[in-house]
Design a protein around this motif. Structure first.
Motif, short mmCIF file in Angstrom:
data_model
loop_
_atom_site.label_atom_id
_atom_site.label_comp_id
_atom_site.label_asym_id
_atom_site.label_seq_id
_atom_site.Cartn_x
_atom_site.Cartn_y
_atom_site.Cartn_z
N ARG A 43 0.83 -1.17 0.02
CA ARG A 43 -0.09 -0.07 0.10
C ARG A 43 0.82 1.31 -0.06
O ARG A 43 0.47 2.32 -0.48
CB ARG A 43 -1.06 0.03 1.05
CG ARG A 43 -0.51 0.27 2.49
CD ARG A 43 -1.88 0.50 3.26
NE ARG A 43 -1.54 0.16 4.59
CZ ARG A 43 -2.29 0.21 5.69
NH1 ARG A 43 -3.60 0.26 5.76
NH2 ARG A 43 -1.66 0.00 7.06
N ALA A 44 2.12 0.98 0.66
CA ALA A 44 3.00 2.26 0.54
C ALA A 44 3.43 2.78 -0.71
O ALA A 44 3.32 3.67 -1.15
CB ALA A 44 4.09 1.99 1.54
N ALA A 45 3.64 1.39 -1.55
CA ALA A 45 4.40 1.73 -2.88
C ALA A 45 3.05 2.12 -3.73
O ALA A 45 3.17 2.94 -4.50
CB ALA A 45 4.67 0.30 -3.43
N PHE A 46 1.98 1.52 -3.71
CA PHE A 46 0.91 1.93 -4.35
C PHE A 46 0.61 3.60 -4.24
O PHE A 46 0.22 4.37 -5.28
CB PHE A 46 -0.69 1.22 -4.09
CG PHE A 46 -1.49 1.47 -5.14
CD1 PHE A 46 -1.68 0.31 -6.09
CD2 PHE A 46 -2.37 2.56 -4.89
CE1 PHE A 46 -2.91 0.90 -7.22
CE2 PHE A 46 -3.31 2.63 -5.94
CZ PHE A 46 -3.61 2.00 -6.77
N ALA A 47 0.55 3.84 -2.97
CA ALA A 47 0.16 5.21 -2.51
C ALA A 47 1.26 6.11 -3.35
O ALA A 47 0.88 7.11 -3.94
CB ALA A 47 0.25 5.77 -1.05
N ALA A 48 2.76 6.05 -3.32
CA ALA A 48 3.71 6.67 -3.97
C ALA A 48 3.37 6.87 -5.24
O ALA A 48 3.50 7.75 -5.98
CB ALA A 48 5.06 5.92 -3.40
N LEU A 49 3.21 5.64 -6.02
CA LEU A 49 3.11 5.49 -7.51
C LEU A 49 1.81 6.32 -7.89
O LEU A 49 1.70 7.16 -8.73
CB LEU A 49 2.95 4.25 -7.92
CG LEU A 49 2.82 3.93 -9.69
CD1 LEU A 49 4.13 4.67 -10.17
CD2 LEU A 49 2.71 2.32 -9.74
N HIS A 50 0.82 6.22 -7.26
CA HIS A 50 -0.40 6.67 -7.67
C HIS A 50 -0.62 8.08 -7.59
O HIS A 50 -0.83 8.97 -8.50
CB HIS A 50 -1.67 6.19 -6.55
CG HIS A 50 -3.20 6.55 -7.05
ND1 HIS A 50 -3.89 7.88 -6.73
CD2 HIS A 50 -3.86 6.04 -8.15
CE1 HIS A 50 -4.71 7.75 -7.35
NE2 HIS A 50 -4.86 6.95 -8.08
N VAL A 51 0.26 8.88 -6.44
CA VAL A 51 0.32 10.34 -6.40
C VAL A 51 1.12 10.80 -7.45
O VAL A 51 0.82 11.82 -8.04
CB VAL A 51 0.68 10.49 -4.97
CG1 VAL A 51 0.99 12.17 -4.78
CG2 VAL A 51 -0.62 10.26 -3.70
N ALA A 52 2.59 10.23 -7.38
CA ALA A 52 3.48 10.69 -8.34
C ALA A 52 2.71 10.60 -10.01
O ALA A 52 3.03 11.75 -10.57
CB ALA A 52 4.81 9.76 -8.24
N HIS A 53 2.32 9.42 -10.15
CA HIS A 53 1.89 9.51 -11.60
C HIS A 53 0.56 10.44 -11.92
O HIS A 53 0.69 11.42 -12.87
CB HIS A 53 1.24 8.06 -11.71
CG HIS A 53 0.51 7.68 -13.00
ND1 HIS A 53 1.13 7.05 -14.04
CD2 HIS A 53 -0.70 7.79 -13.59
CE1 HIS A 53 0.55 7.08 -14.92
NE2 HIS A 53 -0.75 7.42 -14.77
N ALA A 54 -0.58 10.55 -10.84
CA ALA A 54 -1.52 11.57 -11.21
C ALA A 54 -0.96 13.11 -11.36
O ALA A 54 -1.30 13.82 -12.15
CB ALA A 54 -2.44 11.42 -10.04
#
Length: 184
Positions: A43-54
């Motif tokens: 979930r930490a990885a997903f959160a980082a990628l989701h925010v960075a990507h968006a």
């Protein structure tokens, strides 16, 4: 920072870079659903990628595609609304203490629904027109900007609970999120 490798592209066709991240989202969602995985790390990885990507899409990709006439204002705004909905669903996952509860599974399902809907729609209504309307040079330049912003965001711990709360609050203020779910 996250222990899970999110890739560190520095260049490439922006469409390919975005699609690479979309496949990463799908893999991370599978891992979030897997009770035997390290769900906290995922979930930490997903959160980082989701925010960075968006953030990278909204700062560079959507505005450039609008200026080039590849997408209209509606598509770009809708993409931003869907990012906000994804952030809101992500916040619900991040705020849960345990990862071995029905509440966690339910929150992950909400997140997966929001994100998968957005990936499909973006690939059809934004990336396909960008392939046809925007030249290779522009897509390569945009890829460099997207990658640099994405990596900077990840380095700045963009997926932290505090930052995701700030982003969701901002989206609410901007009217990107409805107080009530439209579908209900």
């Amino acid at each position: 920072m996250t222990a899970i490798d999110l890739g560190r592209p520095v260049q490439g066709d922006v469409i390919d870079l975005i699609l690479d991240d979309h496949r990463r989202f799908e893999a991370l969602l599978r891992d979030l659903r897997d009770a035997s995985s390290d769900r906290d790390a995922v979930r930490a990885a997903f959160a980082a990628l989701h925010v960075a990507h968006a953030e990278a899409e909204e700062k560079y990709v959507y505005p450039k595609l609008r200026r080039k006439g590849a997408v209209g204002e509606h598509e770009a705004e809708h993409g931003e609304e869907e990012h906000a909905e994804g952030h809101e669903a992500l916040l619900a996952v991040l705020e849960l203490k345990g990862t071995d509860t029905q509440a966690f599974d339910d929150a992950v399902e909400e997140l997966a629904t929001a994100v998968n809907h957005h990936l499909t729609e973006e690939e059809l209504t934004i990336l396909n027109p960008a392939r046809e309307e925007v030249g290779e040079r522009v897509r390569a330049d945009l890829g460099q900007e997207f990658a640099a912003e994405r990596n900077r965001q990840i380095d700045d711990d963009c997926g932290s609970l505090t930052n995701v709360r700030r982003i969701v609050a901002g989206a609410r203020r901007e009217g990107l999120l409805d107080d009530e779910d439209d579908e209900d």
